[in-house]
Design a protein around this motif. Sequence first.
Motif, short mmCIF file in Angstrom:
data_model
loop_
_atom_site.label_atom_id
_atom_site.label_comp_id
_atom_site.label_asym_id
_atom_site.label_seq_id
_atom_site.Cartn_x
_atom_site.Cartn_y
_atom_site.Cartn_z
N THR A 11 0.84 -1.20 0.00
CA THR A 11 0.00 0.00 0.00
C THR A 11 0.87 1.25 0.00
OG1 THR A 11 -1.80 -1.14 1.13
CG2 THR A 11 -1.79 1.26 1.27
N ALA A 12 1.93 1.24 0.78
CA ALA A 12 2.85 2.39 0.81
C ALA A 12 3.45 2.60 -0.57
CB ALA A 12 3.94 2.16 1.85
N VAL A 14 2.16 1.85 -3.45
CA VAL A 14 1.13 2.42 -4.33
C VAL A 14 1.01 3.92 -4.09
CG1 VAL A 14 -1.35 2.47 -4.82
CG2 VAL A 14 -0.17 0.29 -4.60
N HIS A 15 1.00 4.33 -2.84
CA HIS A 15 0.90 5.75 -2.52
C HIS A 15 2.11 6.52 -3.06
CE1 HIS A 15 -2.78 5.54 -0.27
NE2 HIS A 15 -2.27 4.71 0.63
N HIS A 18 1.79 7.00 -6.76
CA HIS A 18 0.83 8.05 -7.09
C HIS A 18 1.43 9.44 -6.88
CE1 HIS A 18 -2.78 5.13 -6.41
NE2 HIS A 18 -2.24 5.02 -7.61
N ILE A 19 2.19 9.60 -5.81
CA ILE A 19 2.84 10.89 -5.55
C ILE A 19 3.84 11.20 -6.65
CG2 ILE A 19 4.44 12.09 -4.00
CD1 ILE A 19 2.97 10.54 -1.68
#
Length: 52
Positions: A11-12, A14-15, A18-19
Amino acid sequence: MAQRLSISLSTAGVHVSHILAKLGAATCTEAAAVAHREGLTADTATDGQPHD
């Protein structure tokens, strides 16, 4: 970072992806430079000048 936020490494990741995409950066180092230049970091004001 993932542990501190109580999220999985996946999940980290993926974030972070996105950033990077939103900043138009290929690496975390490049993203940090863009964020600093654009005044998005805590150590710079919106006019790009350091805080007192």
